[in-house]
Design a protein around this motif. Structure first.
Motif, PDB file in Angstrom:
ATOM      1  N   LYS A  11       0.822  -1.224   0.000  1.00 16.20           N
ATOM      2  CA  LYS A  11       0.000   0.000   0.000  1.00 16.20           C
ATOM      3  C   LYS A  11       0.849   1.264   0.000  1.00 16.20           C
ATOM      4  O   LYS A  11       0.506   2.244  -0.647  1.00 16.20           O
ATOM      5  CB  LYS A  11      -0.933   0.023   1.206  1.00 16.20           C
ATOM      6  N   GLN A  12       1.951   1.258   0.730  1.00 19.12           N
ATOM      7  CA  GLN A  12       2.794   2.444   0.817  1.00 19.12           C
ATOM      8  C   GLN A  12       3.400   2.811  -0.539  1.00 19.12           C
ATOM      9  O   GLN A  12       3.528   3.981  -0.869  1.00 19.12           O
ATOM     10  CB  GLN A  12       3.928   2.256   1.843  1.00 19.12           C
ATOM     11  N   ARG A  13       3.777   1.823  -1.305  1.00 21.41           N
ATOM     12  CA  ARG A  13       4.412   2.087  -2.607  1.00 21.41           C
ATOM     13  C   ARG A  13       3.427   2.051  -3.768  1.00 21.41           C
ATOM     14  O   ARG A  13       3.744   2.480  -4.860  1.00 21.41           O
ATOM     15  CB  ARG A  13       5.531   1.088  -2.840  1.00 21.41           C
ATOM     16  N   GLY A  14       2.243   1.475  -3.558  1.00 18.62           N
ATOM     17  CA  GLY A  14       1.216   1.491  -4.590  1.00 18.62           C
ATOM     18  C   GLY A  14       1.407   0.504  -5.715  1.00 18.62           C
ATOM     19  O   GLY A  14       0.970   0.745  -6.841  1.00 18.62           O
ATOM     20  N   PHE A  15       2.030  -0.626  -5.425  1.00 18.60           N
ATOM     21  CA  PHE A  15       2.172  -1.667  -6.449  1.00 18.60           C
ATOM     22  C   PHE A  15       2.110  -3.045  -5.817  1.00 18.60           C
ATOM     23  O   PHE A  15       2.154  -3.185  -4.597  1.00 18.60           O
ATOM     24  CB  PHE A  15       3.476  -1.499  -7.254  1.00 18.60           C
ATOM     25  N   ASP A  23       2.681 -17.412 -13.358  1.00 18.41           N
ATOM     26  CA  ASP A  23       3.664 -16.351 -13.124  1.00 18.41           C
ATOM     27  C   ASP A  23       3.101 -15.268 -12.223  1.00 18.41           C
ATOM     28  O   ASP A  23       1.890 -15.082 -12.141  1.00 18.41           O
ATOM     29  CB  ASP A  23       4.066 -15.696 -14.452  1.00 18.41           C
ATOM     30  N   ASP A  24       4.001 -14.524 -11.576  1.00 14.06           N
ATOM     31  CA  ASP A  24       3.622 -13.315 -10.859  1.00 14.06           C
ATOM     32  C   ASP A  24       3.796 -12.144 -11.803  1.00 14.06           C
ATOM     33  O   ASP A  24       4.867 -11.962 -12.393  1.00 14.06           O
ATOM     34  CB  ASP A  24       4.487 -13.112  -9.617  1.00 14.06           C
ATOM     35  N   ILE A  25       2.748 -11.334 -11.960  1.00 14.09           N
ATOM     36  CA  ILE A  25       2.742 -10.226 -12.898  1.00 14.09           C
ATOM     37  C   ILE A  25       2.613  -8.929 -12.110  1.00 14.09           C
ATOM     38  O   ILE A  25       1.696  -8.771 -11.300  1.00 14.09           O
ATOM     39  CB  ILE A  25       1.589 -10.374 -13.908  1.00 14.09           C
ATOM     40  N   PHE A  26       3.517  -8.012 -12.362  1.00 12.33           N
ATOM     41  CA  PHE A  26       3.564  -6.720 -11.683  1.00 12.33           C
ATOM     42  C   PHE A  26       2.342  -5.874 -12.026  1.00 12.33           C
ATOM     43  O   PHE A  26       1.820  -5.943 -13.130  1.00 12.33           O
ATOM     44  CB  PHE A  26       4.837  -5.987 -12.127  1.00 12.33           C
ATOM     45  N   PHE A  27       1.868  -5.060 -11.056  1.00  7.86           N
ATOM     46  CA  PHE A  27       0.812  -4.082 -11.352  1.00  7.86           C
ATOM     47  C   PHE A  27       0.949  -2.868 -10.453  1.00  7.86           C
ATOM     48  O   PHE A  27       1.495  -2.942  -9.358  1.00  7.86           O
ATOM     49  CB  PHE A  27      -0.589  -4.695 -11.190  1.00  7.86           C
ATOM     50  N   PHE A  28       0.489  -1.720 -10.963  1.00  7.26           N
ATOM     51  CA  PHE A  28       0.368  -0.503 -10.173  1.00  7.26           C
ATOM     52  C   PHE A  28      -1.069  -0.415  -9.681  1.00  7.26           C
ATOM     53  O   PHE A  28      -2.009  -0.760 -10.409  1.00  7.26           O
ATOM     54  CB  PHE A  28       0.681   0.737 -11.014  1.00  7.26           C
ATOM     55  N   ALA A  29      -1.271   0.090  -8.470  1.00  8.07           N
ATOM     56  CA  ALA A  29      -2.616   0.199  -7.894  1.00  8.07           C
ATOM     57  C   ALA A  29      -3.541   1.024  -8.776  1.00  8.07           C
ATOM     58  O   ALA A  29      -4.733   0.734  -8.866  1.00  8.07           O
ATOM     59  CB  ALA A  29      -2.559   0.793  -6.499  1.00  8.07           C
TER      60      ALA A  29
END
Length: 69
Positions: A11-15, A23-29
């Motif tokens: 939550k602090q970094r928003g991703f 697979d693990d896939i990156f996302f932005f909030a």
């Protein structure tokens, strides 16, 4: 459209990361369309699309599945 589960969210970094079963896939909030920051948490089922990101593929146009308590 892909399906997956949020497996890590900062939550602090928003991703965070969504696992699609392989697979693990990156996302932005801010890629979550029906978002409510206090509600984003690990374990939520989501639908998403994949787009090229700065360091590889990332999830975009993410929707949290309705009916998740």
């Amino acid at each position: 459209m892909f399906e997956g589960k949020i497996v890590r969210f900062n939550k602090q970094r928003g991703f965070g990361f969504i696992n699609d079963g392989e697979d693990d896939i990156f996302f932005f909030a801010d890629s979550i369309l029906n978002r409510d920051d206090f509600y984003i948490q690990d374990g939520l089922d989501v639908h998403f699309e994949i787009a090229p990101g700065y360091k590889g593929p990332q999830a975009v146009n993410i929707t949290i599945n309705e009916g998740v308590a």
